[in-house]
Design a protein around this motif. Structure first.
Motif, PDB file in Angstrom:
ATOM      1  N   GLY A 119       0.714  -1.337   0.048  1.00 50.11           N
ATOM      2  CA  GLY A 119      -0.077  -0.008  -0.056  1.00 50.11           C
ATOM      3  C   GLY A 119       0.998   1.244   0.018  1.00 50.11           C
ATOM      4  O   GLY A 119       1.710   1.267  -0.739  1.00 50.11           O
ATOM      5  N   VAL A 120       0.454   2.306   0.767  1.00 48.28           N
ATOM      6  CA  VAL A 120       0.979   3.652   0.988  1.00 48.28           C
ATOM      7  C   VAL A 120       2.060   3.163   2.172  1.00 48.28           C
ATOM      8  O   VAL A 120       3.187   3.895   2.259  1.00 48.28           O
ATOM      9  CB  VAL A 120       0.266   4.886   1.031  1.00 48.28           C
ATOM     10  N   GLU A 121       1.637   2.379   3.309  1.00 48.55           N
ATOM     11  CA  GLU A 121       2.213   2.489   4.226  1.00 48.55           C
ATOM     12  C   GLU A 121       3.523   1.747   4.420  1.00 48.55           C
ATOM     13  O   GLU A 121       4.502   2.577   5.200  1.00 48.55           O
ATOM     14  CB  GLU A 121       1.267   1.889   5.283  1.00 48.55           C
ATOM     15  N   LYS A 122       3.863   0.858   3.503  1.00 49.36           N
ATOM     16  CA  LYS A 122       5.233   0.166   3.633  1.00 49.36           C
ATOM     17  C   LYS A 122       6.103   0.443   2.465  1.00 49.36           C
ATOM     18  O   LYS A 122       6.980  -0.453   2.402  1.00 49.36           O
ATOM     19  CB  LYS A 122       4.836  -1.446   4.093  1.00 49.36           C
ATOM     20  N   LYS A 123       5.582   1.286   1.515  1.00 47.80           N
ATOM     21  CA  LYS A 123       6.265   1.207   0.439  1.00 47.80           C
ATOM     22  C   LYS A 123       7.721   1.779   0.292  1.00 47.80           C
ATOM     23  O   LYS A 123       8.608   1.246  -0.301  1.00 47.80           O
ATOM     24  CB  LYS A 123       5.679   2.092  -0.575  1.00 47.80           C
ATOM     25  N   LYS A 124       8.017   2.452   1.400  1.00 49.75           N
ATOM     26  CA  LYS A 124       9.471   3.019   1.390  1.00 49.75           C
ATOM     27  C   LYS A 124      10.171   1.724   1.933  1.00 49.75           C
ATOM     28  O   LYS A 124      11.640   1.716   2.073  1.00 49.75           O
ATOM     29  CB  LYS A 124       9.593   4.102   2.344  1.00 49.75           C
ATOM     30  N   TYR A 125       9.701   0.825   2.628  1.00 54.97           N
ATOM     31  CA  TYR A 125      10.467  -0.292   3.105  1.00 54.97           C
ATOM     32  C   TYR A 125      10.751  -1.735   2.017  1.00 54.97           C
ATOM     33  O   TYR A 125      11.396  -2.537   2.262  1.00 54.97           O
ATOM     34  CB  TYR A 125       9.775  -0.999   4.368  1.00 54.97           C
ATOM     35  N   LEU A 126      10.185  -1.433   0.743  1.00 58.19           N
ATOM     36  CA  LEU A 126      10.271  -2.399  -0.210  1.00 58.19           C
ATOM     37  C   LEU A 126      11.769  -2.603  -0.602  1.00 58.19           C
ATOM     38  O   LEU A 126      12.217  -3.695  -0.654  1.00 58.19           O
ATOM     39  CB  LEU A 126       9.445  -2.010  -1.381  1.00 58.19           C
ATOM     40  N   PRO A 127      12.375  -1.645  -0.597  1.00 55.88           N
ATOM     41  CA  PRO A 127      14.070  -1.957  -1.107  1.00 55.88           C
ATOM     42  C   PRO A 127      14.789  -2.679   0.097  1.00 55.88           C
ATOM     43  O   PRO A 127      15.941  -3.050  -0.145  1.00 55.88           O
ATOM     44  CB  PRO A 127      14.526  -0.354  -1.191  1.00 55.88           C
ATOM     45  N   GLU A 128      14.047  -2.728   1.300  1.00 59.97           N
ATOM     46  CA  GLU A 128      14.551  -3.500   2.227  1.00 59.97           C
ATOM     47  C   GLU A 128      14.825  -4.940   1.779  1.00 59.97           C
ATOM     48  O   GLU A 128      15.482  -5.913   2.354  1.00 59.97           O
ATOM     49  CB  GLU A 128      14.035  -3.514   3.698  1.00 59.97           C
ATOM     50  N   MET A 129      13.682  -5.310   1.133  1.00 64.86           N
ATOM     51  CA  MET A 129      13.508  -6.736   0.520  1.00 64.86           C
ATOM     52  C   MET A 129      13.889  -7.039  -0.740  1.00 64.86           C
ATOM     53  O   MET A 129      14.259  -8.153  -1.210  1.00 64.86           O
ATOM     54  CB  MET A 129      11.942  -7.011   0.568  1.00 64.86           C
ATOM     55  N   PHE A 130      13.943  -6.308  -1.674  1.00 63.79           N
ATOM     56  CA  PHE A 130      14.169  -6.091  -2.881  1.00 63.79           C
ATOM     57  C   PHE A 130      15.295  -5.426  -3.378  1.00 63.79           C
ATOM     58  O   PHE A 130      15.328  -4.122  -3.232  1.00 63.79           O
ATOM     59  CB  PHE A 130      12.837  -6.199  -3.891  1.00 63.79           C
ATOM     60  N   SER A 131      15.927  -5.917  -4.346  1.00 63.49           N
ATOM     61  CA  SER A 131      17.058  -4.997  -4.904  1.00 63.49           C
ATOM     62  C   SER A 131      16.611  -4.009  -6.031  1.00 63.49           C
ATOM     63  O   SER A 131      15.414  -4.340  -6.414  1.00 63.49           O
ATOM     64  CB  SER A 131      18.099  -5.813  -5.618  1.00 63.49           C
ATOM     65  N   GLU A 132      17.693  -3.123  -6.551  1.00 58.36           N
ATOM     66  CA  GLU A 132      16.960  -2.319  -7.420  1.00 58.36           C
ATOM     67  C   GLU A 132      16.433  -2.883  -8.694  1.00 58.36           C
ATOM     68  O   GLU A 132      15.347  -2.480  -9.331  1.00 58.36           O
ATOM     69  CB  GLU A 132      18.174  -1.254  -7.431  1.00 58.36           C
ATOM     70  N   ILE A 133      17.385  -3.818  -8.883  1.00 59.61           N
ATOM     71  CA  ILE A 133      16.852  -4.641 -10.118  1.00 59.61           C
ATOM     72  C   ILE A 133      15.584  -5.271 -10.277  1.00 59.61           C
ATOM     73  O   ILE A 133      14.848  -5.402 -10.930  1.00 59.61           O
ATOM     74  CB  ILE A 133      17.975  -5.587 -10.465  1.00 59.61           C
ATOM     75  N   ASP A 134      15.307  -6.127  -9.227  1.00 60.90           N
ATOM     76  CA  ASP A 134      14.129  -6.770  -8.761  1.00 60.90           C
ATOM     77  C   ASP A 134      12.717  -5.578  -9.026  1.00 60.90           C
ATOM     78  O   ASP A 134      11.947  -5.911  -9.714  1.00 60.90           O
ATOM     79  CB  ASP A 134      13.969  -7.260  -7.464  1.00 60.90           C
ATOM     80  N   ILE A 135      13.139  -4.451  -8.261  1.00 60.06           N
ATOM     81  CA  ILE A 135      12.147  -3.466  -8.190  1.00 60.06           C
ATOM     82  C   ILE A 135      11.748  -3.022  -9.622  1.00 60.06           C
ATOM     83  O   ILE A 135      10.558  -2.521 -10.037  1.00 60.06           O
ATOM     84  CB  ILE A 135      11.998  -2.311  -7.401  1.00 60.06           C
ATOM     85  N   ASP A 136      12.821  -2.847 -10.359  1.00 56.99           N
ATOM     86  CA  ASP A 136      12.722  -2.111 -11.770  1.00 56.99           C
ATOM     87  C   ASP A 136      12.051  -3.251 -12.486  1.00 56.99           C
ATOM     88  O   ASP A 136      11.210  -2.955 -13.449  1.00 56.99           O
ATOM     89  CB  ASP A 136      14.343  -1.884 -12.420  1.00 56.99           C
ATOM     90  N   CYS A 137      12.127  -4.474 -12.446  1.00 57.17           N
ATOM     91  CA  CYS A 137      11.592  -5.594 -13.334  1.00 57.17           C
ATOM     92  C   CYS A 137      10.098  -5.508 -13.063  1.00 57.17           C
ATOM     93  O   CYS A 137       9.265  -5.478 -13.629  1.00 57.17           O
ATOM     94  CB  CYS A 137      12.209  -6.861 -12.851  1.00 57.17           C
ATOM     95  N   MET A 138       9.715  -5.503 -11.631  1.00 58.56           N
ATOM     96  CA  MET A 138       8.397  -5.381 -11.278  1.00 58.56           C
ATOM     97  C   MET A 138       7.681  -4.130 -11.830  1.00 58.56           C
ATOM     98  O   MET A 138       6.593  -4.114 -12.214  1.00 58.56           O
ATOM     99  CB  MET A 138       8.203  -5.006  -9.743  1.00 58.56           C
ATOM    100  N   LYS A 139       8.528  -2.891 -11.878  1.00 60.86           N
ATOM    101  CA  LYS A 139       7.982  -1.719 -12.627  1.00 60.86           C
ATOM    102  C   LYS A 139       7.697  -1.963 -13.981  1.00 60.86           C
ATOM    103  O   LYS A 139       6.636  -1.494 -14.614  1.00 60.86           O
ATOM    104  CB  LYS A 139       8.879  -0.488 -12.459  1.00 60.86           C
ATOM    105  N   ARG A 140       8.572  -2.659 -14.749  1.00 62.90           N
ATOM    106  CA  ARG A 140       8.437  -2.801 -16.139  1.00 62.90           C
ATOM    107  C   ARG A 140       6.968  -3.828 -16.126  1.00 62.90           C
ATOM    108  O   ARG A 140       6.407  -3.503 -17.390  1.00 62.90           O
ATOM    109  CB  ARG A 140       9.750  -3.486 -16.581  1.00 62.90           C
ATOM    110  N   VAL A 141       6.716  -4.765 -15.489  1.00 63.96           N
ATOM    111  CA  VAL A 141       5.716  -5.528 -15.499  1.00 63.96           C
ATOM    112  C   VAL A 141       4.618  -4.692 -15.518  1.00 63.96           C
ATOM    113  O   VAL A 141       3.573  -4.692 -16.259  1.00 63.96           O
ATOM    114  CB  VAL A 141       5.572  -6.913 -14.422  1.00 63.96           C
ATOM    115  N   ARG A 142       4.502  -3.826 -14.344  1.00 61.83           N
ATOM    116  CA  ARG A 142       3.262  -2.928 -14.339  1.00 61.83           C
ATOM    117  C   ARG A 142       3.093  -2.034 -15.459  1.00 61.83           C
ATOM    118  O   ARG A 142       2.104  -1.905 -16.102  1.00 61.83           O
ATOM    119  CB  ARG A 142       3.754  -1.976 -13.051  1.00 61.83           C
ATOM    120  N   ARG A 143       4.089  -1.378 -15.941  1.00 63.13           N
ATOM    121  CA  ARG A 143       3.986  -0.531 -17.306  1.00 63.13           C
ATOM    122  C   ARG A 143       3.378  -1.381 -18.595  1.00 63.13           C
ATOM    123  O   ARG A 143       2.840  -0.772 -19.363  1.00 63.13           O
ATOM    124  CB  ARG A 143       5.327   0.055 -17.508  1.00 63.13           C
ATOM    125  N   ALA A 144       3.918  -2.503 -18.442  1.00 64.51           N
ATOM    126  CA  ALA A 144       3.465  -3.653 -19.598  1.00 64.51           C
ATOM    127  C   ALA A 144       1.785  -3.503 -19.510  1.00 64.51           C
ATOM    128  O   ALA A 144       1.109  -3.743 -20.595  1.00 64.51           O
ATOM    129  CB  ALA A 144       3.996  -4.945 -19.613  1.00 64.51           C
TER     130      ALA A 144
END
Lengths: 479, 420
Positions: A416-441
């Motif tokens: 949600g909005v609440e934990k988004k700043k903690y996402l990088p604690e779990m995933f690397s930049e590359i992981d998050i970028d990959c997720m973003k590309r899926v989303r944009r698709a």
């Protein structure tokens, strides 16, 4: 404003809200610390109206999100500032009940518990049982891959969704999955579950129904410390038993639940373990003997068994009311749902206690112990300056601990909005970028529930509470 | 939840107006029990939606006039109070807010006439009786009357029961176990005088002497629940003065009255009678609660089996939190089987004068309630509130040979009276 004009043609004024007095009710969901005012709220009565609304949003590049009962605890159904809220409460029809194939086709505005109620005459029920099941809707359950007490044995929402009909962010209508649990090719319905509203709006879901257990046996075990109760969970699971649910409540959350529903929990226990065995009569009886032995071995000083269905429901009512009941103890609270490996529960609880003491902020604990899914309720009084920020900092510390222990920042409430700043604690930049590309698709304009899940962007909290003092001083940032 | 309401500006009702806002955590557990959310399906017509809205009005960011529709839609059934895990006193909040709204709102002529007709007649038995008779004369003219008056005509009784002059003191039978005062009620005296009669008989059979002060007046609940505090205080003051201090309890047999008196702390907040009003509220008990507390003397067995479905009046079950006592009392009658309808917590749509002011919603709720009660195949419907009685009777009318609708004490009285 062209969009409002078009919506005005699509909806009568009784189903299109634009005045502040109408919009305030939608400003936040189950997480009131975050708020935003939408441009408009629409109340569609058909799937076609939802699809048309999404298409209009796409054409005008306006953000939108779907909302069921607004019970999200991570701000997932909080409006996007200046966007459209599509409420699905009137898309609440059970379209088909198919007991022979043990499935139900429902519109996504249907309340979770209503599915089980409709299936009950056939000896079936819908297994995922979030604590808010009496009001949360299937659409929200899909979007956040919701869990619940009984997910220990039965799995999360994604394990019970066979097919989904959805309108994607660009207005395309898709049908994912099928009526069979085994799909050929990738599990598209499973892929959609947990998208947090970032792909579009689910309109219909084909749900798997489960036969009702022949017998339940609900056991309360009282411990003189929370850590002992946590340890008992590892012992039980290690033994090979698979209960339907294993829940733990600490003293504070028991006090809150008692104040709310008088559930009759043991008065002086510091840790309470609720274990529910379920299944065929003979199996439950055998498991019960073993469970009692284990509970005794782990140092429970009192054991109680629900003597009838009424007592069993009371135990669960108390447990499921616990979050809201904390409102009786504290004017504000944040609830987290980080996960730790089950074997490290005792250790995690000891750390939370230590952090809480250091921060001088009370924390109540009530959680799905069987799958290591913590729910620390961080209590604060938002009227006092800086307390929200301190509570958030403590929440962050707990989440970081969860990740460090090999767990996750969220078990079921979503980012949600609440934990988004903690996402990088779990995933690397590359992981998050990959997720973003899926989303944009799927959502090239990023108009479906933007500002959620991914770090970055204006945190909505800033619009109501201002920046954190440490942010203003340039010491920390939200990125 | 957080707010920036200027508490100093709210006067003596500040607690009632802010407790609910502060305690609400917006979890949504109130939604499934709210009759307007269930019927209208919009967040603004839900308890937590209204709490948000009231907060905004109190903070000054939404004008009162814009907030009135959803506020008026609320039935004040208090089902959300029962459902709330967080302890929000929505009942006190809406009562106090309505009083504030009533002072500040523009009042169109039709509404003023209707309100004044209702609040100047119903609370006064003599005038109510007259009004019911006059109203019947108006039925043939309904085509030319203003639209807002029609629902009221639809609720008029076909015939009025004969007036029952009850004595000032009704003696106890057998060993005397206590002495109470009875609130004779206003409109109930006219529409169903047999409820008071049955109450006196049942109290007497249980060794209780009842005093029915001649100079008592309406408790003010009807006016209070619609926000017209001045009217409410006028009769409530007289009631407070009429009840002697040496009574064990003030007994109410209409749930709406009992819950109204319970809210005297809000009605008289900052008034000179505040402490007397609180004392009386503390002493006021529904007749079912009282009988259960003193221990009901077992009534004789019924000659043949009777299936009774119990309808929870909102103002008894939710506002007074009394669901147990009426059931225990009915279960004390041998040969009576007690039935439970589905969706007990949802209001029947009566809600004071709601069925006159919001006829469409009230009708939907009334129809659903009638279906739910009938689904248990009862011989009799039992309840503890005159408003529900009128509403449920009206919606059962369309069914073939509908079951009679009786107050719990009427069933008890008929059980005791078998002997005599």
């Amino acid at each position: 404003m062209e969009l409002l004009y078009a919506l005005g043609k699509l909806y009568p004024s009784t189903r299109l809200f634009t005045r502040k007095s109408q919009l305030v009710a939608y400003e936040s969901d189950g997480l009131t610390a975050f708020r935003a005012e939408p441009l408009a709220v629409v109340v569609p009565e058909s799937q076609e109206e939802v699809i048309e609304t999404v298409r209009l949003c796409y054409q005008s590049q306006t953000p939108f999100l779907a909302r069921g009962s607004g019970t999200s605890l991570s701000g997932g159904s909080m409006p996007v500032e200046g966007g459209i809220v599509i409420t699905l409460n009137r898309l609440n029809h059970i379209l088909r009940m198919d007991p022979e194939n043990r499935l139900a086709v429902v519109e996504t505005g249907v309340v979770n518990l209503k599915v089980s109620q409709a299936a009950a005459p056939h000896g079936l029920y819908y297994a995922p049982d979030p604590s808010s099941q009496q009001i949360c809707t299937i659409g929200g359950n899909l979007a956040f891959n919701s869990g619940g007490a009984h997910c220990l044995k039965y799995g999360m929402t994604a394990n019970h969704v066979l097919g989904i009909k959805a309108v994607l962010a660009d207005g395309e209508v898709v049908e994912l999955g099928s009526e069979s649990a085994d799909t050929v090719g990738p599990d598209a319905a499973g892929f959609f579950c947990g998208n947090e509203g970032l792909f579009g709006v689910a309109l219909e879901a084909t749900l798997r129904l489960t036969p009702k257990p022949q017998r339940y046996c609900t056991v309360l075990a009282a411990y003189d410390s929370l850590e002992k109760a946590g340890h008992a969970v590892s012992v039980v699971v290690e033994s090979g038993l698979l209960p339907g649910a294993m829940e733990i409540m600490d003293r504070l959350s028991m006090d809150a639940a008692e104040a709310a529903v008088k559930a009759g929990y043991p008065k002086d226990a510091q840790g309470l373990l609720i274990t529910e065995l379920e299944g065929e009569k003979e199996a439950v009886e055998e498991d019960f003997k073993q469970l009692l032995f284990l509970i005794e071995k782990t140092g429970a000083y009192e054991t109680r068994i629900a003597k009838d269905e009424e007592e069993r429901l009371m135990i669960w009512k108390g447990r499921k009311s616990a979050f809201s009941a904390v409102g009786q103890l504290s004017p504000d609270y944040l609830v987290q749902d980080g996960v730790v490996p089950r074997s490290r529960l005792g250790e995690a609880l000891a750390k939370i206690k230590e952090y809480s003491k250091e921060a001088g902020i009370a924390v109540a604990n009530v959680f799905h112990a069987g799958d290591g899914n913590l729910h620390p309720l961080i209590m604060f009084d938002g009227k006092k300056d800086g307390t929200l920020e301190r509570a958030e900092a403590l929440a962050g510390r707990i989440l970081t601990m969860c990740v460090q222990m090999g767990g996750s920042i969220t078990g079921e409430h979503g980012v949600g909005v609440e934990k988004k700043k903690y996402l990088p604690e779990m995933f690397s930049e590359i992981d998050i970028d990959c997720m973003k590309r899926v989303r944009r698709a799927i959502d090239p304009l990023e108009i479906a529930n933007p500002g959620k899940l991914f770090p970055g962007g204006e945190a909505p909290a800033l619009t109501t509470h201002g920046a954190h003092p440490l942010e203003k001083a340039g010491i920390i940032s939200r990125e | 939840m957080q707010h920036v309401i200027d508490k100093k500006s709210l006067g003596p009702k500040v607690n009632a107006l802010t407790q609910g806002v502060e305690a609400c955590v917006h979890c949504g557990f109130c939604l499934p029990t709210c009759p307007t959310y269930d019927t209208l399906g919009a967040e603004i017509d839900s308890p937590r939606g209204r709490i948000f809205l009231m907060k905004e009005v109190l903070e000054g960011s939404v004008p009162m006039e814009e907030a009135l529709d959803p506020i008026d839609n609320c039935l004040g059934c208090d089902a959300c109070v029962t459902a709330c895990p967080s302890g929000v006193e929505y009942d006190h909040l809406i009562t106090a807010f309505r009083a504030k709204a009533e002072k500040e709102r523009r009042k169109p002529l039709g509404r003023r006439i209707l309100r004044s007709m209702i609040l100047n007649t119903l609370p006064y038995p003599y005038k109510a009786r007259l009004a019911f008779k006059m109203g019947k004369l108006a039925i043939p003219l309904s085509a030319i009357l203003p639209k807002s008056l029609k629902p009221a005509l639809g609720l008029l009784p076909r015939s009025l029961p004969a007036k029952d002059s009850i004595p000032e003191i009704y003696p106890a039978k057998g060993e005397k176990r206590g002495r109470v005062a009875l609130l004779a009620g206003c409109v109930q005296q006219v529409l169903a005088p047999e409820i008071n009669r049955a109450s006196l008989e049942v109290l007497s059979a249980n060794g209780i002497e009842t005093f029915i002060p001649r100079d008592q007046a309406c408790c003010g609940a009807l006016a209070l629940h619609t926000g017209v505090e001045k009217e409410a205080r006028k009769t409530a003051r007289q009631l407070i003065q009429s009840i002697p201090e040496n009574m064990d309890a003030l007994i109410t047999n209409a749930a709406g009255c009992g819950s109204g008196i319970n809210e005297y702390s809000i009605l008289f907040a900052g008034e000179k009678e505040e402490s007397e009003a609180r004392t009386l509220a503390g002493k006021t008990k529904d007749i079912s609660t009282y009988l259960n507390e003193i221990g009901l003397l077992s009534p004789p067995e019924l000659p043949k089996p009777l299936r009774v479905v119990y309808h929870d009046a909102c103002h008894l079950a939710h506002a007074q939190k009394e669901r147990k006592a009426p059931r225990l009392l009915l279960n004390a009658i041998s040969n009576l089987s007690l039935l439970e309808p589905p969706d007990w917590e949802i209001c029947c749509g009566s809600a004071g004068i709601y069925n006159i002011e919001k006829p469409e919603l009230a009708k939907q709720l009334g129809q659903t309630k009638a279906q739910n009660l009938l689904s248990t195949e009862p011989d009799v419907v039992a309840l503890g509130n005159i408003g529900c009685m009128t509403q449920i009777e009206k919606h059962l009318e369309s069914y073939e040979s509908p079951p009679p609708v009786l107050h719990t004490v009427q069933i008890l009285a008929s059980a005791y009276n078998q002997d005599s």
